[in-house]
Scaffold this active site. Structure first.
Site, PDB file in Angstrom:
ATOM      1  N   PHE A   1       0.676  -0.653   0.072  1.00 13.15           N
ATOM      2  CA  PHE A   1       0.074   0.126   0.051  1.00 13.15           C
ATOM      3  C   PHE A   1       0.848   0.822  -0.435  1.00 13.15           C
ATOM      4  CE2 PHE A   1       1.274  -0.716   4.780  1.00 13.15           C
ATOM      5  CZ  PHE A   1       0.963   1.434   5.395  1.00 13.15           C
TER       6      PHE A   1
ATOM      7  N   LYS B   1      -0.829  -7.142  -9.323  1.00 19.45           N
ATOM      8  CA  LYS B   1      -2.106  -6.989  -8.298  1.00 19.45           C
ATOM      9  C   LYS B   1      -1.752  -6.286  -7.287  1.00 19.45           C
ATOM     10  CE  LYS B   1      -3.195  -8.176  -4.540  1.00 19.45           C
ATOM     11  NZ  LYS B   1      -3.576  -6.974  -3.428  1.00 19.45           N
TER      12      LYS B   1
ATOM     13  N   GLU C   1      -4.966  -4.009  -1.930  1.00 17.46           N
ATOM     14  CA  GLU C   1      -6.792  -3.612  -2.359  1.00 17.46           C
ATOM     15  C   GLU C   1      -6.619  -1.612  -1.379  1.00 17.46           C
ATOM     16  OE1 GLU C   1      -4.852  -5.842  -0.558  1.00 17.46           O
ATOM     17  OE2 GLU C   1      -5.428  -6.740   1.103  1.00 17.46           O
TER      18      GLU C   1
ATOM     19  N   SER D   1       5.352  -7.209   3.244  1.00 18.89           N
ATOM     20  CA  SER D   1       6.260  -6.993   4.210  1.00 18.89           C
ATOM     21  C   SER D   1       6.487  -8.397   4.762  1.00 18.89           C
ATOM     22  CB  SER D   1       4.666  -6.872   5.905  1.00 18.89           C
ATOM     23  OG  SER D   1       3.680  -7.817   5.114  1.00 18.89           O
TER      24      SER D   1
ATOM     25  N   CYS E   1       9.396   1.615   3.551  1.00 16.66           N
ATOM     26  CA  CYS E   1      10.597   0.497   3.955  1.00 16.66           C
ATOM     27  C   CYS E   1      12.103   1.471   3.402  1.00 16.66           C
ATOM     28  CB  CYS E   1      10.157  -0.470   2.867  1.00 16.66           C
ATOM     29  SG  CYS E   1      11.276  -0.020   0.871  1.00 16.66           S
TER      30      CYS E   1
HETATM   31  P1  NAD Z   1       1.464  -6.373   3.005  1.00 18.79           P
HETATM   32  O1  NAD Z   1       2.817  -7.823   3.117  1.00 18.79           O
HETATM   33  O2  NAD Z   1       0.789  -6.916   4.240  1.00 18.79           O
HETATM   34  O3  NAD Z   1       0.897  -6.725   1.346  1.00 18.79           O
HETATM   35  C1  NAD Z   1       1.857  -6.879   0.269  1.00 18.79           C
HETATM   36  C2  NAD Z   1       1.083  -7.132  -1.042  1.00 18.79           C
HETATM   37  O4  NAD Z   1      -0.060  -8.407  -0.446  1.00 18.79           O
HETATM   38  C3  NAD Z   1      -0.766  -6.729  -0.857  1.00 18.79           C
HETATM   39  O5  NAD Z   1      -0.783  -6.389  -2.201  1.00 18.79           O
HETATM   40  C4  NAD Z   1      -1.759  -7.661  -0.268  1.00 18.79           C
HETATM   41  O6  NAD Z   1      -2.909  -7.808  -0.989  1.00 18.79           O
HETATM   42  C5  NAD Z   1      -0.883  -8.870   0.148  1.00 18.79           C
HETATM   43  N1  NAD Z   1      -0.943  -9.925   1.033  1.00 18.79           N
HETATM   44  C6  NAD Z   1      -1.198  -9.156   2.038  1.00 18.79           C
HETATM   45  N2  NAD Z   1      -1.597 -10.215   2.596  1.00 18.79           N
HETATM   46  C7  NAD Z   1      -1.505 -11.617   1.810  1.00 18.79           C
HETATM   47  C8  NAD Z   1      -1.513 -13.282   2.143  1.00 18.79           C
HETATM   48  N3  NAD Z   1      -2.078 -13.456   3.501  1.00 18.79           N
HETATM   49  N4  NAD Z   1      -1.359 -13.969   1.306  1.00 18.79           N
HETATM   50  C9  NAD Z   1      -0.954 -13.232  -0.215  1.00 18.79           C
HETATM   51  N5  NAD Z   1      -0.866 -12.315  -0.225  1.00 18.79           N
HETATM   52  C10 NAD Z   1      -0.942 -11.074   0.685  1.00 18.79           C
HETATM   53  O7  NAD Z   1       2.605  -4.999   2.947  1.00 18.79           O
HETATM   54  P2  NAD Z   1       1.606  -4.087   3.357  1.00 18.79           P
HETATM   55  O8  NAD Z   1       1.287  -3.291   4.604  1.00 18.79           O
HETATM   56  O9  NAD Z   1       1.048  -3.592   2.004  1.00 18.79           O
HETATM   57  O10 NAD Z   1       2.944  -2.894   3.100  1.00 18.79           O
HETATM   58  C11 NAD Z   1       3.911  -2.413   4.021  1.00 18.79           C
HETATM   59  C12 NAD Z   1       4.810  -3.377   4.303  1.00 18.79           C
HETATM   60  O11 NAD Z   1       5.527  -4.084   2.631  1.00 18.79           O
HETATM   61  C13 NAD Z   1       6.282  -2.898   5.250  1.00 18.79           C
HETATM   62  O12 NAD Z   1       6.282  -3.923   5.724  1.00 18.79           O
HETATM   63  C14 NAD Z   1       6.769  -2.681   4.269  1.00 18.79           C
HETATM   64  O13 NAD Z   1       7.966  -2.427   4.650  1.00 18.79           O
HETATM   65  C15 NAD Z   1       7.206  -3.389   3.093  1.00 18.79           C
HETATM   66  N6  NAD Z   1       7.997  -3.007   2.190  1.00 18.79           N
HETATM   67  C16 NAD Z   1       9.223  -3.224   1.641  1.00 18.79           C
HETATM   68  C17 NAD Z   1      10.020  -2.665   0.713  1.00 18.79           C
HETATM   69  C18 NAD Z   1      10.906  -3.328  -0.041  1.00 18.79           C
HETATM   70  O14 NAD Z   1      11.606  -2.738  -0.459  1.00 18.79           O
HETATM   71  N7  NAD Z   1      11.811  -3.861   1.299  1.00 18.79           N
HETATM   72  C19 NAD Z   1       8.644  -1.589  -0.028  1.00 18.79           C
HETATM   73  C20 NAD Z   1       7.856  -0.640   0.056  1.00 18.79           C
HETATM   74  C21 NAD Z   1       7.472  -1.249   1.733  1.00 18.79           C
END
Ligand code: NAD
Length: 503
Positions: A154, A178, A181, A231, A286
């Site tokens: 997000f 994808k 959401e 994450s 991040c």
């Molecule tokens: P998230 O892991 O909750 O979601 C990321 C994606 O995975 C979304 O598209 C979501 O719909 C999907 N998702 C969520 N739960 C899932 C599940 N159980 N099974 C399969 N798919 C699932 O992350 P977020 O809250 O959207 O974003 C924040 C996180 O992203 C933080 O941990 C941040 O550090 C990380 N991030 C990392 C980088 C990097 O470059 N390393 C960059 C940006 C964000």
């Protein structure tokens, strides 16, 4: 907000919006008001299958499209994104909450990857060796992987998808995105602009939703490679599941970025940097600095200067030009971030600045507000240290020496970004050499690499071998082929069934 004013977002499949009836929909919020501003369709397996089928059908034509034509589409897309940059930024602010300057910055950083992808004819050049054996030539080529997918978080609804699809498309792949959401709209504007730029229908598709859609992509036999950013627990899951299904996967995870401040550092520069990097985008980056490691004796002075600056930050709606920090993305996330202030204090940290009392300028009371906070005297055993907070909470760890500070950074399971603040070139060089982190800043708090380098962390911040964009991105989205070629001339030596050796 009345029902009339709400937006409705759906999938983008085969060059147009999906026209089906979704069985599951989610709400989209405006974080500055706390109100539902729209709804988004969630994909089930059938919609994911339709998107992958569209991408598969578009693949033969796009893969065979000349390099110069693919580059021309990228050049056209670049101009269209520049023209619509303000609209994209406004969509980001409305759904993510970040302030307008931050949203504009996100679009600009994403565009740098498009700039990079415009150079694809040069990037895909192979090598050629004449006469590797008598009359034999050898050369290497890189070819697209096929249908590839991107799953994005997000916090950068335009930039993170743009880390992926410009390079993937320029390499000749077709793409299924994808996005998160929570803020789905930016990806749809990008899809429209790609179509306007001349990308064939089906070459770029967007499916919305959560785990069901992700699982369908992970298990789909026609998806050959998958890039994920999010994450750490989900990154690990995506990596393990995707590779078990035979896919190439790069999965970037969470972070806990440390900024080490040595005693000789310019403390005003360090305090400015800590505040910008800790609280910009409400800490939902991040590459945000979440821990300052103050090497004795600068701790008290540094915390004082940071606290002064934090007290003056203007928190308010992202579309108000005066706001320096916006709301958090959801109420649940705001509450979770705030809970670390209590747990930190219970574990023995001191709350130098409590953001829960921070004045919100011009915001509606229902918005997902949390002001900037500073937790001092944090130690690595505390939950506020071990967890990725991903919000406007800056922790300060005190370290007696450079060696102790380095150990704090290297003992942390994450390894995304880090920075050192010092005026000593030798110390900075030693730190960049010794630190176990993928992206390092010297007097630069958020060392996000330019598009022509690659972005990625180490340890629990990345699963897989290649970082995103830059030349590693080109490698990820292509497969190498080595060709050995001989055109027989009348003097060839006849049949030889032995293993080919160089003579
Ligand atoms: P998230 O892991 O909750 O979601 C990321 C994606 O995975 C979304 O598209 C979501 O719909 C999907 N998702 C969520 N739960 C899932 C599940 N159980 N099974 C399969 N798919 C699932 O992350 P977020 O809250 O959207 O974003 C924040 C996180 O992203 C933080 O941990 C941040 O550090 C990380 N991030 C990392 C980088 C990097 O470059 N390393 C960059 C940006 C964000």
């Amino acid at each position: 907000m009345g029902e009339q004013a709400r937006t409705h977002r759906t999938h983008w499949i085969n060059g147009k919006p999906w026209t089906g009836e979704a069985s599951v929909r989610g709400d989209i919020y405006n974080p500055a008001t706390g109100q539902v501003s729209g709804t988004v369709d969630y994909a089930g397996r059938a919609e994911v299958d339709a998107a992958v089928a569209a991408a598969s059908a578009a693949l033969p034509g796009w893969r065979e499209t000349s390099l110069t034509r693919r580059a021309a589409v990228m050049f056209a897309f670049r101009e269209l994104v520049r023209l619509r940059a303000a609209d994209l930024a406004a969509l980001i602010t409305a759904e993510h909450g970040k302030v307008a300057s931050d949203a504009a910055g996100e679009v600009a950083r994403g565009l740098e990857v498009v700039d990079f992808a415009c150079g694809i004819p040069h990037l895909l050049k192979g090598g050629y060796s004449e006469n590797v054996s008598a009359g034999v030539d050898a050369y290497s080529i890189r070819q697209p992987v096929g249908v590839v997918a991107g799953i994005t978080p997000f916090n950068f609804p335009a930039m993170v998808p743009m880390w992926m699809f410009p390079v993937a498309l320029a390499c000749g792949n077709t793409f299924v995105l994808k996005p998160s959401e929570k803020d789905p709209s930016a990806s749809l504007l990008l899809a429209e602009l790609l179509a306007e730029a001349g990308l064939p229908d089906g070459a770029f598709n967007v499916v919305h939703g959560g785990k069901t859609a992700v699982d369908a992509l992970l298990e789909h036999p026609d998806v050959r490679a998958l890039s994920f950013v999010g994450s750490t627990p989900i990154a690990r899951y995506v990596y393990e599941t995707g590779t078990a299904h035979g896919k190439r996967v790069q999965a970037l995870g969470g972070a806990k970025n440390h900024m080490v401040v040595l005693p000789d550092a310019d403390l005003d520069l360090a305090a400015d940097a800590a505040v910008n990097a800790g609280f910009g985008s409400a800490g939902e980056r991040c590459m945000a600095i979440s821990v300052v490691v103050a090497v004795d004796p600068v701790g008290d002075e540094l915390v004082g200067r940071i606290s002064e600056r934090v007290a003056g930050l203007q928190v308010g709606p992202g579309d108000d030009e005066g706001s320096q920090m916006g709301p958090l993305v959801t109420a649940a996330h705001r509450d979770k971030v705030a809970s670390y202030l209590d747990s930190g204090v219970a574990d023995g940290a001191s709350l130098a600045v409590d953001g829960r009392g921070h004045r919100v300028t011009g915001g509606e009371p229902g918005g997902f507000w949390l002001g900037p906070s500073v937790l001092d005297h944090v130690t690595p055993g505390m939950r506020c240290y071990t967890d990725e907070i991903f919000g406007p909470v800056l922790s300060v760890v005190r370290a007696p020496s450079y060696a102790a500070a380095l150990q704090v950074v290297n003992d942390n399971p994450y390894g995304n970004g880090t920075a050192i603040f010092t005026n000593d070139g030798g110390a900075a060089r030693r730190f960049t050499h010794e630190v176990e982190v993928g992206m390092v800043g010297v007097n630069v708090p958020i060392p996000v690499p330019m598009a022509f380098y690659s972005f990625g962390g180490w340890k629990a911040s990345l699963f897989g071998d290649t970082h995103v964009h830059g030349t590693e991105g080109v490698h990820f989205y292509t497969r190498g082929k080595a060709v050995t070629s001989r055109w027989l001339d009348p003097s060839h030596g006849g049949v030889n069934l032995g293993f080919p050796v160089n003579q």
